[in-house]
Design an enzyme around this catalytic site. Structure first.
Site, short mmCIF file in Angstrom:
data_model
loop_
_atom_site.label_atom_id
_atom_site.label_comp_id
_atom_site.label_asym_id
_atom_site.label_seq_id
_atom_site.Cartn_x
_atom_site.Cartn_y
_atom_site.Cartn_z
N CYS A 196 0.79 -1.27 -0.07
CA CYS A 196 -0.22 0.01 0.11
C CYS A 196 0.68 1.21 0.22
O CYS A 196 0.26 2.18 -0.11
CB CYS A 196 -1.16 -0.05 1.18
SG CYS A 196 0.13 -0.11 2.83
N CYS A 228 -1.10 -5.23 6.84
CA CYS A 228 -0.82 -4.04 7.29
C CYS A 228 -0.06 -4.40 8.89
O CYS A 228 0.88 -3.54 9.10
CB CYS A 228 -1.88 -3.39 7.96
SG CYS A 228 -3.25 -3.04 6.51
FE1 FES Z 1 -1.46 0.37 4.27
FE2 FES Z 1 -2.96 -0.99 6.19
S1 FES Z 1 -3.37 -0.15 4.16
S2 FES Z 1 -0.75 -0.22 6.20
#
Ligand code: FES
Length: 144
Positions: A34, A103
């Site tokens: 992400c 995450c």
């Molecule tokens: Fe990036 Fe959770 S979406 S750390």
């Protein structure tokens, strides 16, 4: 998405947030999935993690897992802290939705990066086996 009560607690009242006034190791990692960033500060004395804090540009799951991870390794030896896995952190939080498991990798990797920073600064980087997993090859049994 359903979060456990523990996740909501650590997200709403994160422990050990911010930059430590006194630290001697710092680790920063990015999440390959992400692009979010995590920084972990450690104050280590006699190989014991005396103090720890984190700062993140990450989501709620990253905040909750980092908060829990800091609580789990505060006061532990660096050897014990290196054994912390994101799976153990997720279990301590009583689970995360599958799409948020990635995450939790940030906290584990930031802890390892900070300990590696400490070992490098003290010329001991070969003394411990530090897993430099970047959370993307799926060759290990991490939950990502
Ligand atoms: Fe990036 Fe959770 S979406 S750390």
């Amino acid at each position: 998405m359903q979060y456990t009560r523990k996740v909501m607690d650590h997200f709403s009242n994160p422990r050990n947030v911010g930059e430590l006034k006194k630290y001697n190791a710092v680790g920063e990692v990015g999440n390959a999935k992400c692009g979010d960033i995590m920084r972990m500060y450690l104050y280590i004395e006699d190989d014991i993690i005396k103090d720890i804090s984190f700062k993140t540009f990450g989501c709620g799951a990253a905040i909750a897992t980092s908060s829990m991870a800091t609580e789990m390794i505060k006061g532990k030896s660096i050897k014990e802290a290196l054994q912390l896995t994101n799976k153990a952190v997720v279990e301590a939080l009583e689970g995360l939705p599958p799409v948020k498991l990635h995450c939790s990798v940030l906290a584990e990797e930031a802890v390892k990066a900070a300990i590696l920073d400490y070992l490098k600064k003290t010329g001991r980087e070969d003394e411990f086996e530090v897993d430099k997993c970047k959370g993307c090859c799926k060759a290990c049994d991490h939950a990502h």
